[in-house]
Scaffold this motif. Sequence first.
Motif, PDB file in Angstrom:
ATOM      1  N   THR A 151       0.836  -1.210   0.000  1.00  0.00           N
ATOM      2  CA  THR A 151       0.000   0.000   0.000  1.00  0.00           C
ATOM      3  C   THR A 151       0.864   1.250   0.000  1.00  0.00           C
ATOM      4  O   THR A 151       0.587   2.217  -0.713  1.00  0.00           O
ATOM      5  CB  THR A 151      -0.930   0.017   1.235  1.00  0.00           C
ATOM      6  N   MET A 152       1.918   1.228   0.811  1.00  0.00           N
ATOM      7  CA  MET A 152       2.844   2.361   0.895  1.00  0.00           C
ATOM      8  C   MET A 152       3.455   2.669  -0.473  1.00  0.00           C
ATOM      9  O   MET A 152       3.557   3.838  -0.878  1.00  0.00           O
ATOM     10  CB  MET A 152       3.948   2.036   1.903  1.00  0.00           C
ATOM     11  N   MET A 153       3.826   1.620  -1.211  1.00  0.00           N
ATOM     12  CA  MET A 153       4.453   1.799  -2.523  1.00  0.00           C
ATOM     13  C   MET A 153       3.506   2.456  -3.533  1.00  0.00           C
ATOM     14  O   MET A 153       3.947   3.140  -4.455  1.00  0.00           O
ATOM     15  CB  MET A 153       4.940   0.450  -3.076  1.00  0.00           C
ATOM     16  N   LEU A 154       2.189   2.253  -3.331  1.00  0.00           N
ATOM     17  CA  LEU A 154       1.199   2.864  -4.215  1.00  0.00           C
ATOM     18  C   LEU A 154       1.261   4.395  -4.136  1.00  0.00           C
ATOM     19  O   LEU A 154       0.941   5.098  -5.087  1.00  0.00           O
ATOM     20  CB  LEU A 154      -0.217   2.397  -3.848  1.00  0.00           C
ATOM     21  N   PHE A 155       1.686   4.901  -2.956  1.00  0.00           N
ATOM     22  CA  PHE A 155       1.732   6.346  -2.738  1.00  0.00           C
ATOM     23  C   PHE A 155       3.149   6.912  -2.852  1.00  0.00           C
ATOM     24  O   PHE A 155       3.362   8.090  -2.604  1.00  0.00           O
ATOM     25  CB  PHE A 155       1.169   6.689  -1.354  1.00  0.00           C
ATOM     26  N   MET A 156       4.114   6.069  -3.234  1.00  0.00           N
ATOM     27  CA  MET A 156       5.523   6.477  -3.260  1.00  0.00           C
ATOM     28  C   MET A 156       5.744   7.700  -4.156  1.00  0.00           C
ATOM     29  O   MET A 156       6.409   8.645  -3.767  1.00  0.00           O
ATOM     30  CB  MET A 156       6.390   5.303  -3.750  1.00  0.00           C
ATOM     31  N   ARG A 157       5.156   7.684  -5.339  1.00  0.00           N
ATOM     32  CA  ARG A 157       5.398   8.762  -6.295  1.00  0.00           C
ATOM     33  C   ARG A 157       4.677  10.052  -5.890  1.00  0.00           C
ATOM     34  O   ARG A 157       5.267  11.132  -5.881  1.00  0.00           O
ATOM     35  CB  ARG A 157       4.948   8.316  -7.695  1.00  0.00           C
ATOM     36  N   GLY A 158       3.413   9.912  -5.533  1.00  0.00           N
ATOM     37  CA  GLY A 158       2.612  11.102  -5.217  1.00  0.00           C
ATOM     38  C   GLY A 158       3.047  11.833  -3.963  1.00  0.00           C
ATOM     39  O   GLY A 158       2.860  13.040  -3.848  1.00  0.00           O
ATOM     40  N   GLN A 159       3.666  11.123  -3.003  1.00  0.00           N
ATOM     41  CA  GLN A 159       3.991  11.738  -1.716  1.00  0.00           C
ATOM     42  C   GLN A 159       5.091  12.785  -1.806  1.00  0.00           C
ATOM     43  O   GLN A 159       5.245  13.616  -0.932  1.00  0.00           O
ATOM     44  CB  GLN A 159       4.369  10.650  -0.685  1.00  0.00           C
ATOM     45  N   LYS A 160       5.874  12.761  -2.891  1.00  0.00           N
ATOM     46  CA  LYS A 160       6.974  13.723  -3.017  1.00  0.00           C
ATOM     47  C   LYS A 160       6.468  15.137  -3.288  1.00  0.00           C
ATOM     48  O   LYS A 160       7.147  16.106  -2.979  1.00  0.00           O
ATOM     49  CB  LYS A 160       7.928  13.285  -4.138  1.00  0.00           C
TER      50      LYS A 160
END
Length: 314
Positions: A151-160
């Motif tokens: 789940t964390m990896m799903l948000f990896m790109r957007g969180q930056k």
Amino acid sequence: MAHSHSHQQGHSHGHAHGHHAHGHSHGTPNSRAFAIGIALNVIFVVVEAVYGVLADSMALLADAGHNLSDVLGLMLAWGAAWLAQRQATKWRTYGLKKTTILAALLNALVLMFAIGGIAWESIRRFANPAEVAGTTVIVVALVGVVINTATMMLFMRGQKEDLNIRGAFLHMAADAGISLGVAVAGGLILWTGLQWIDPVVSLAIVVVILIGTWGLLRESLNLSLDAVPSGIDPDQVREMLVDLPGVEDVHHVHIWGMSTTENALTAHLVKPDPHSDDALLETLEGRLRKEFNISHVTIQWERNMRGCPMPDHC
């Protein structure tokens, strides 16, 4: 688009508004990430709670409770991202973009509350060690690590580039860490028989989560108070404005976050010569968006008429 108009007092107002889409922050990819993340975690909460009861494990039940708070956090972040897409109205001229900042702040507060509970329980267990229910706890906790990491990896790109998405990302990272801690503690206790390992590992996880959450809390609180967003140096913005052709002075510079992805600026520029105002606004708007991620710009020209012997010709 840029335009300006003059006033008799010798001032003019120029408005440069860049309305570029932020689909990379609130678009389909993140909606899909939220949907998948929530579905996976709801299933895991049910599984973990059932096995917690069957294995008579408070550790698993506590972790299931924390997972449930993370599901609520994900729903909160998703809801805010959706609300940010709503159109502006006569009364809400910025729409509901600010909900992303409020969601990030609430997410940080929920995380702080959760780690406070974990720390309290961990300290209490030093005096009253709890029996860890062996292999079942380890297996279920490891499943939790896999689900939360995915789940964390799903948000990896957007969180930056989006604080709201970073809140969801940190929630999942925290949960993966807690599940891993439960698994490691369970393995070490089975191997050594030392019950105090469980609270020690839990407190170590609390410190790690606290460090990440503190940054989220500080930044979201700053944004909610209309402080200059992190990543933007106000001195550099001011310097760029002063260096513009024909501009003699700059004042009343305000920079704030309209949402977790969009920033705004207002400023007064002293520019006696009214020529090339529109072209300058176009250049200014483009540079602010490219160099500082500021997409909503309002400029007020000041012609500095004082001391002019023939105002009609100045």
